[in-house]
Scaffold this motif. Structure first.
Motif, PDB file in Angstrom:
ATOM      1  N   LYS A  21      41.217  78.668 -28.483  1.00  0.00           N
ATOM      2  CA  LYS A  21      40.263  79.212 -27.525  1.00  0.00           C
ATOM      3  C   LYS A  21      40.553  78.659 -26.136  1.00  0.00           C
ATOM      4  O   LYS A  21      41.217  77.635 -25.983  1.00  0.00           O
ATOM      5  N   THR A  22      40.023  79.317 -25.137  1.00  0.00           N
ATOM      6  CA  THR A  22      40.111  78.845 -23.760  1.00  0.00           C
ATOM      7  C   THR A  22      38.718  78.436 -23.301  1.00  0.00           C
ATOM      8  O   THR A  22      37.766  79.219 -23.410  1.00  0.00           O
ATOM      9  N   VAL A  23      38.609  77.223 -22.824  1.00  0.00           N
ATOM     10  CA  VAL A  23      37.334  76.674 -22.356  1.00  0.00           C
ATOM     11  C   VAL A  23      37.445  76.449 -20.854  1.00  0.00           C
ATOM     12  O   VAL A  23      38.373  75.786 -20.390  1.00  0.00           O
ATOM     13  N   LYS A  24      36.492  76.991 -20.096  1.00  0.00           N
ATOM     14  CA  LYS A  24      36.517  76.849 -18.642  1.00  0.00           C
ATOM     15  C   LYS A  24      35.305  76.054 -18.174  1.00  0.00           C
ATOM     16  O   LYS A  24      34.195  76.220 -18.689  1.00  0.00           O
ATOM     17  N   ALA A  25      35.521  75.197 -17.191  1.00  0.00           N
ATOM     18  CA  ALA A  25      34.419  74.428 -16.599  1.00  0.00           C
ATOM     19  C   ALA A  25      34.813  74.023 -15.193  1.00  0.00           C
ATOM     20  O   ALA A  25      35.993  73.989 -14.846  1.00  0.00           O
ATOM     21  N   LYS A  48      27.237  70.789 -11.851  1.00  0.00           N
ATOM     22  CA  LYS A  48      28.522  71.399 -12.179  1.00  0.00           C
ATOM     23  C   LYS A  48      28.633  71.625 -13.688  1.00  0.00           C
ATOM     24  O   LYS A  48      28.113  70.841 -14.487  1.00  0.00           O
ATOM     25  N   SER A  49      29.301  72.691 -14.059  1.00  0.00           N
ATOM     26  CA  SER A  49      29.621  72.865 -15.471  1.00  0.00           C
ATOM     27  C   SER A  49      30.704  71.849 -15.823  1.00  0.00           C
ATOM     28  O   SER A  49      31.634  71.617 -15.045  1.00  0.00           O
ATOM     29  N   VAL A  50      30.563  71.210 -16.977  1.00  0.00           N
ATOM     30  CA  VAL A  50      31.480  70.135 -17.344  1.00  0.00           C
ATOM     31  C   VAL A  50      31.720  70.167 -18.842  1.00  0.00           C
ATOM     32  O   VAL A  50      30.835  70.540 -19.627  1.00  0.00           O
ATOM     33  N   PHE A 180      42.060  74.146 -21.807  1.00  0.00           N
ATOM     34  CA  PHE A 180      40.914  73.697 -21.005  1.00  0.00           C
ATOM     35  C   PHE A 180      41.261  73.879 -19.537  1.00  0.00           C
ATOM     36  O   PHE A 180      42.168  73.231 -19.016  1.00  0.00           O
ATOM     37  N   ALA A 181      40.555  74.784 -18.908  1.00  0.00           N
ATOM     38  CA  ALA A 181      40.810  75.128 -17.505  1.00  0.00           C
ATOM     39  C   ALA A 181      39.657  74.622 -16.649  1.00  0.00           C
ATOM     40  O   ALA A 181      38.490  74.668 -17.053  1.00  0.00           O
ATOM     41  N   GLY A 182      39.982  74.128 -15.446  1.00  0.00           N
ATOM     42  CA  GLY A 182      38.938  73.599 -14.582  1.00  0.00           C
ATOM     43  C   GLY A 182      39.345  73.604 -13.125  1.00  0.00           C
ATOM     44  O   GLY A 182      40.489  73.917 -12.778  1.00  0.00           O
ATOM     45  N   LYS A 183      38.407  73.238 -12.289  1.00  0.00           N
ATOM     46  CA  LYS A 183      38.675  73.121 -10.857  1.00  0.00           C
ATOM     47  C   LYS A 183      39.118  71.699 -10.496  1.00  0.00           C
ATOM     48  O   LYS A 183      39.962  71.510  -9.625  1.00  0.00           O
ATOM     49  N   VAL A 184      38.496  70.694 -11.154  1.00  0.00           N
ATOM     50  CA  VAL A 184      38.908  69.298 -10.994  1.00  0.00           C
ATOM     51  C   VAL A 184      38.948  68.662 -12.382  1.00  0.00           C
ATOM     52  O   VAL A 184      38.100  68.959 -13.231  1.00  0.00           O
ATOM     53  N   PHE A 185      39.921  67.790 -12.585  1.00  0.00           N
ATOM     54  CA  PHE A 185      40.100  67.105 -13.866  1.00  0.00           C
ATOM     55  C   PHE A 185      39.928  65.599 -13.667  1.00  0.00           C
ATOM     56  O   PHE A 185      40.317  65.045 -12.623  1.00  0.00           O
TER      57      PHE A 185
END
Length: 547
Positions: A21-25, A48-50, A180-185
């Protein structure tokens, strides 16, 4: 037969791919450590979504894996989410049902490291049981409805981390195939695996003193007089006493030691922080480990014969008749030299290294409490202790996490050194404080020119409460612009020896998540976050940036 095996592997890979699966936050936190939990909590509070992605099956790492006798340093430096954790621990011990064994709360008088164990005036508790800490972390995340993916390991191959041309991490993949995709890690692992896979600069081992003009870095050869973790008497290292040709005893290295202050790839030793008890109704006798060989511990026997010390274990009392048990003395639970390959090793090799540490530590305990060559008085001293039956119940009462005291360390926008920790440097852009001693455990056990065994690497140098720079948790801008690094932060070996404490990791997790949120709001690199705005927000949320 081979065709069936290959077909089975193909089908398994297809199944994993179909179920991936792909999880975005907004913010993706990798690492189920105390810093990882703190970062996730603060990110959620920032709106923020996390998502928290944890290689571990249990959250909290050392705070919930046995380190309940908190390395608090100066508690006035601890604020924000970190301080709230210790308040939540205090609340747990306000509940009568938390006192199952031993003394009740009103009769519990143990102290912490220079602190009250139960500071009722400030409503903080600085010592605690592993299971209580884990419960606090789990409940905290559930309160904020933060998704947690446990037993989820980063794919550390070249294809595991996807980056854009402008230096941002777009996503990372797990070994299960999830993305796992995000704007900041935020990399909250001790190992710095995400940081390394993203191509950021880092180091492993001890720098020479000359690199940062330090005093306590590099080899400590010859600096052992009076140190409590070194042999104080002459102890023979050879299988046959006095005969070098007979070979060295187990746990003694034949490798040469670098001159004083020179750098090397050695790491301070790891161990498990055990939760023991001497209450018969909750005590499990030390089991014999796999690969046990009593002769592996002859050096421990010679150490006892030479010095007469029976304090092989540092048993610091916590609640319900239990302990946080740590290394103590010249031969104890630290497995010197057993960890050099750990930071860069693949997962299977790391598992073997962790297993070797468990075998070494359990073997020592079993030897000291059972071997007839050990004097009866010492055997009785050790065997009155055992593993706590009600802790680590799904891992055989053994801690689920090895104490990774040091692994990779980022080389970021700013490198913390002993000059920051001792007040000789003006540290820029404070995001929190540290105050613990410059602390390094031994790295190796060697033979002196005189023909006796000695330990090398121990440092315990004082420092003042100090600021920790924002630049120490962000990579160089040319390498990655949306990554924060907490546990594997940018510091020299000896500065990291003070920074690497659980309260500080939670402080850094809190500050990293706040800065990450600001970077998202402004759509800017994490390196470009406005510090004045950041410091105002951190102080408003209770962080201590200076004294």
């Amino acid at each position: 037969m081979m065709k069936k095996i290959l077909l089975s592997l193909v089908l398994m890979c297809v199944s994993l791919a179909l179920n991936a699966k792909t999880v975005k936050a907004d913010i993706v936190v990798y690492g189920g450590t105390s810093a990882g939990v703190a970062a996730a909590v603060q990110a959620a509070r920032e709106g923020k979504s996390v998502v928290l992605v944890a290689p571990e099956n249990h959250l909290g790492a050392m705070s919930s894996a046995g380190l309940g006798f908190t390395d608090s340093g100066k508690t006035a430096t601890i604020g924000g989410v970190s301080k709230e954790f210790y308040h939540r621990i205090w609340l747990e011990y306000k509940k009568p049902e938390s006192w199952k064994f031993g003394k009740k709360r009103e009769n519990f008088k143990a102290s912490g490291q220079g602190t009250k164990a139960m500071d009722d005036e400030r409503e903080l508790a600085w010592i605690f049981e592993p299971s209580v800490a884990e419960r606090v972390y789990d409940n905290w995340l559930q309160e904020l409805k933060i998704p947690v993916y446990k037993n989820t390991y980063l794919d550390r191959s070249k294809k595991g981390v996807r980056k854009s041309k402008d230096g941002k991490i777009v996503s990372f993949k797990s070994l299960k195939g999830d993305v796992f995709a995000g704007k900041v890690f935020i990399d909250a692992t001790f190992e710095g695996d995400l940081m390394a896979a993203a191509g950021c600069s880092y180091t492993v081992g001890r720098e020479s003193n000359s690199v940062y003009k330090e005093k306590y870095n590099g080899s400590r050869l010859g600096k052992f007089s009076g140190h409590r973790h070194h042999f104080q008497k002459q102890v023979d290292p050879y299988v046959e006493k006095g005969n070098p040709k007979s070979g060295l005893l187990k746990h003694v290295s034949s490798e040469p030691i670098a001159p004083l202050g020179e750098g090397d790839n050695r790491l301070q030793a790891y161990c498990f922080r055990m939760c023991l008890t001497d209450l018969p109704e909750n005590r499990v006798p030390f089991p014999k480990p796999e690969n046990y060989n009593a002769d592996d511990y002859i050096l421990a026997l010679r150490y006892y014969e030479a010095e007469g010390r029976r304090d092989f274990l540092k048993n610091d009392r916590i609640m319900n008749g239990k302990t946080d048990t740590n290394n103590q003395g010249a031969f104890s639970t630290d497995f010197l030299g057993g960890n050099y390959d750990y930071p860069e090793a693949d997962y299977k090799t790391r598992e073997k290294i962790v297993k070797s540490h468990k075998d070494y530590q359990l073997g020592l305990l079993y030897f000291l409490s059972n071997d007839e060559r050990v004097p009866e008085k010492l055997r009785k001293d050790i065997s009155r202790w055992g593993l706590a039956k009600d802790e680590f119940t799904d891992t055989g009462n053994w801690p689920f996490y090895l104490y990774i005291r040091e692994a990779r360390r980022l080389i970021g926008e700013y490198v913390m050194t002993e000059h920051d920790c001792t007040g000789r440097a003006s540290t820029p852009k404070s995001i929190g404080m540290g105050s613990y001693t410059l602390d390094s455990h031994n790295t190796v056990r060697y033979v002196t020119p005189e023909g006796f065994v000695q330990n090398e690497g121990d440092v315990g140098a004082g420092c003042k409460p100090y600021k920790i720079s924002y630049g120490s948790i962000v990579p160089k801008k040319s390498e990655c612009t949306n990554l924060m690094v907490t546990n594997a932060c940018s510091a020299s070996h000896i500065a990291y020896g003070s920074i690497r404490m659980e309260p500080v990791f939670m402080i850094l997790g809190h500050s990293a998540a706040t800065a990450a949120s600001m970077a998202i709001d402004k759509n800017i690199p994490v390196q470009d976050v406005d510090y004045e705005h950041l410091s105002e927000k951190l102080k408003a949320d209770g962080q201590i940036l200076s004294l």
